[in-house]
Design a protein around this motif. Structure first.
Motif, PDB file in Angstrom:
ATOM      1  N   HIS A 256       0.854  -1.190   0.000  1.00 53.62           N
ATOM      2  CA  HIS A 256       0.000   0.000   0.000  1.00 53.62           C
ATOM      3  C   HIS A 256       0.891   1.241   0.000  1.00 53.62           C
ATOM      4  N   VAL A 257       0.262   2.415  -0.114  1.00 54.09           N
ATOM      5  CA  VAL A 257       1.022   3.663  -0.048  1.00 54.09           C
ATOM      6  C   VAL A 257       1.473   3.863   1.396  1.00 54.09           C
ATOM      7  N   PRO A 258       2.780   3.936   1.655  1.00 48.10           N
ATOM      8  CA  PRO A 258       3.271   4.029   3.037  1.00 48.10           C
ATOM      9  C   PRO A 258       3.130   5.437   3.606  1.00 48.10           C
ATOM     10  N   ASP A 259       3.202   5.497   4.926  1.00 43.81           N
ATOM     11  CA  ASP A 259       3.167   6.770   5.652  1.00 43.81           C
ATOM     12  C   ASP A 259       4.439   6.850   6.480  1.00 43.81           C
ATOM     13  N   PHE A 260       5.347   7.748   6.122  1.00 39.55           N
ATOM     14  CA  PHE A 260       6.660   7.814   6.756  1.00 39.55           C
ATOM     15  C   PHE A 260       6.731   8.914   7.817  1.00 39.55           C
ATOM     16  N   SER A 291       6.151   5.562  18.577  1.00 38.17           N
ATOM     17  CA  SER A 291       4.870   6.252  18.535  1.00 38.17           C
ATOM     18  C   SER A 291       5.073   7.508  17.700  1.00 38.17           C
ATOM     19  N   ASN A 292       4.060   7.860  16.898  1.00 41.45           N
ATOM     20  CA  ASN A 292       4.130   9.058  16.053  1.00 41.45           C
ATOM     21  C   ASN A 292       5.245   8.981  15.013  1.00 41.45           C
ATOM     22  N   ALA A 293       5.457   7.789  14.449  1.00 34.68           N
ATOM     23  CA  ALA A 293       6.474   7.602  13.401  1.00 34.68           C
ATOM     24  C   ALA A 293       5.817   7.109  12.119  1.00 34.68           C
ATOM     25  N   GLY A 294       4.713   7.740  11.753  1.00 31.61           N
ATOM     26  CA  GLY A 294       3.993   7.307  10.559  1.00 31.61           C
ATOM     27  C   GLY A 294       3.432   5.910  10.768  1.00 31.61           C
ATOM     28  N   GLU A 295       3.549   5.076   9.741  1.00 30.21           N
ATOM     29  CA  GLU A 295       3.031   3.710   9.863  1.00 30.21           C
ATOM     30  C   GLU A 295       4.032   2.770  10.539  1.00 30.21           C
ATOM     31  N   ILE A 296       5.220   3.250  10.861  1.00 28.18           N
ATOM     32  CA  ILE A 296       6.251   2.391  11.444  1.00 28.18           C
ATOM     33  C   ILE A 296       5.942   2.133  12.917  1.00 28.18           C
ATOM     34  N   ARG A 297       5.744   0.855  13.226  1.00 35.09           N
ATOM     35  CA  ARG A 297       5.440   0.437  14.596  1.00 35.09           C
ATOM     36  C   ARG A 297       6.687  -0.026  15.335  1.00 35.09           C
TER      37      ARG A 297
END
Length: 476
Positions: A256-260, A291-297
């Protein structure tokens, strides 16, 4: 052939050479995939002057172990240019013959060193304007890897043990192309004449293989997921062994389109700092949660010594979008991500920036000198307050047992005939010096070669081999 549409040629070749006959399912599928690869290679190099092949394919290699592979696959590329029909017809037989040769001589490490060398040269060849030829060359090699799994189609090679044996793991999409073969066979005109396939036709072709596929969009999405997983897996194989297997992805990326996350400083700043690292990661690696790093968990970081260089391996876990992995060479500063050399190169740049920012935090002395509310804040509580563009990070590591060897042979009788000598490798590491001792110039020099600047009172212990005695058909 060159004037025909690629799909027409593919269907013609599949009809001519891709019939199952008395083959096993595995042999038949591999042959069909070899035909797909062969046709793709032929059309990738169509129209390229043969005189361009030498500068595109040639590179210096001083390793006698892999020169045979270079000559062999270069010969196949030349065959594709000079005798395309023969190349398409014979590629499956070439793959099988090469696979048997590698297995018989236990050349898995050499083969994947060759593959890694091609991956490294690819960046250079693209800059020289040879992308089409070299991409086809690498695709030719990728398909060879599938032949190592010819007796277990649901598995893929994922790494190599220290002894040089292959590591296999389940492939999440082993039959992703089977539905397409059924459609090509049943409705060839739809592919050559541009006719539309119905939802029912598509569904019945893919359902036997466990896929809820109902449209051409679904087919393209499945192909994209399978391709991303395979390419990611192939790129990481040379770096994966028993000690680094935690880097392997467990949940395939969904494409999918990522969120960085935001960018704090430019990537060049991090690369410069990382040439002068003061610390190494713990041997078991670092797990970073955000936390608050886009889609990166979460990101798992692990260092590996490879050919007298420290390689950073990473695995990114996202919120609902799967996982992907990559590496960073600390000497050449080559960074790999699944987005490299794609139409979304800006995504590659953003992954590189965030990974290297974290690696700098973990291994370098640095100062938060500007944009303080943008800089990563380390915390044990990811639920605490943060500024709108400020990621929170919690870095943790697992401590190993310092006395794990004590239990191996405790209260067990040692019978020498039951044990065999084996050499193992201990990776280099930074350690504290005893009081009043000083670091040697040799240790300082070797550390500098690895990009390490030793803090006061520290020395660097080189990678070295040591003997262990392993119980035959048992454990250490």
């Amino acid at each position: 052939m060159n004037k025909q549409n690629q799909m027409e040629v593919l269907l013609e070749c599949q009809k001519k050479y891709g019939q199952r006959r008395s083959d096993s399912l595995e042999a038949w599928v591999l042959r069909k995939r070899a035909i797909n690869t062969a046709v793709m290679v032929v059309f990738s190099i169509t129209g390229i002057d043969f005189s361009d092949f030498e500068p595109a394919l040639y590179f210096r290699c001083d390793d006698d172990r892999i020169r045979k592979f270079i000559r062999s696959y270069e010969g196949q590329m030349e065959e594709a240019a000079i005798h395309p029909a023969e190349f398409i017809r014979n590629l499956d037989a070439f793959y099988l013959k090469t696979c048997l040769y590698i297995e018989k001589n236990h050349l898995f490490r050499e083969f994947f060193d060759f593959y890694k060398l091609l991956e490294q040269r690819r960046r250079e060849k693209i800059q020289q304007g040879h992308k089409a030829i070299f991409d086809a060359y690498l695709s030719l090699l990728m398909q060879q890897i599938n032949y190592f799994s010819r007796r277990q189609m649901e598995y893929s090679v994922s790494g190599i043990t220290d002894r040089g044996d292959l590591i296999f793991r389940k492939n999440p999409h082993p039959y992703s192309d089977m539905g397409a073969y059924r459609l090509e066979e049943q409705f060839p005109a739809h592919f050559t004449d541009g006719l539309e396939l119905t939802e029912k036709q598509i569904y019945h072709a893919y359902r036997p293989y466990g896929y809820e596929i109902r449209s051409m969009y679904d087919i393209e999405a499945l192909d994209a997921r399978a391709r991303v997983y395979d390419n990611n897996n192939y790129a990481m194989i040379p770096y994966i062994n028993e000690k680094t297997s935690k880097v392997l992805i467990q949940e395939p990326y969904q494409h999918h389109v990522p969120d960085f996350p935001r960018q704090w400083k430019n990537t060049g700043f991090y690369k410069e700092k990382l040439l002068h690292r003061s610390y190494m990661l713990p041997a078991a690696g670092i797990t970073a949660r955000y936390s608050n790093a886009g889609e990166i968990r979460e990101i798992y970081f692990l260092e590996q010594f490879h050919n007298d260089e420290i390689i950073l391996l990473y695995r990114i876990s996202t919120y609902g979008n799967g996982e992907y992995s990559g590496y960073f060479h600390t000497k050449s500063q080559v960074f790999y991500s699944i987005f490299e050399n794609t139409n979304c190169s800006e995504w590659h740049d953003q992954v590189e920036n965030f990974i290297l920012e974290n690696y700098m935090i973990l291994t370098c002395s640095y100062e938060i000198d500007k944009k303080k509310n943008y800089a990563i804040r380390q915390t044990d509580n990811l639920q605490e307050f943060h500024f709108p563009y400020q990621p929170l990070a919690s870095y943790t590591y697992k401590q190993g047992s310092e006395r794990h060897n004590d239990r191996i042979h405790k209260n067990k009788r040692y019978i020498k005939e039951e044990y065999q000598e084996e050499m193992r490798t201990r990776c280099g590491y930074i350690r504290s010096l005893p009081k009043d001792q000083h670091v040697s110039e040799e240790a300082l020099q070797h550390a500098r070669e690895l990009g390490l600047e030793l803090p006061e009172g520290k020395t660097f212990v080189r990678s070295h081999e040591f003997k262990v005695y392993r119980k035959v058909n048992g454990t250490d």
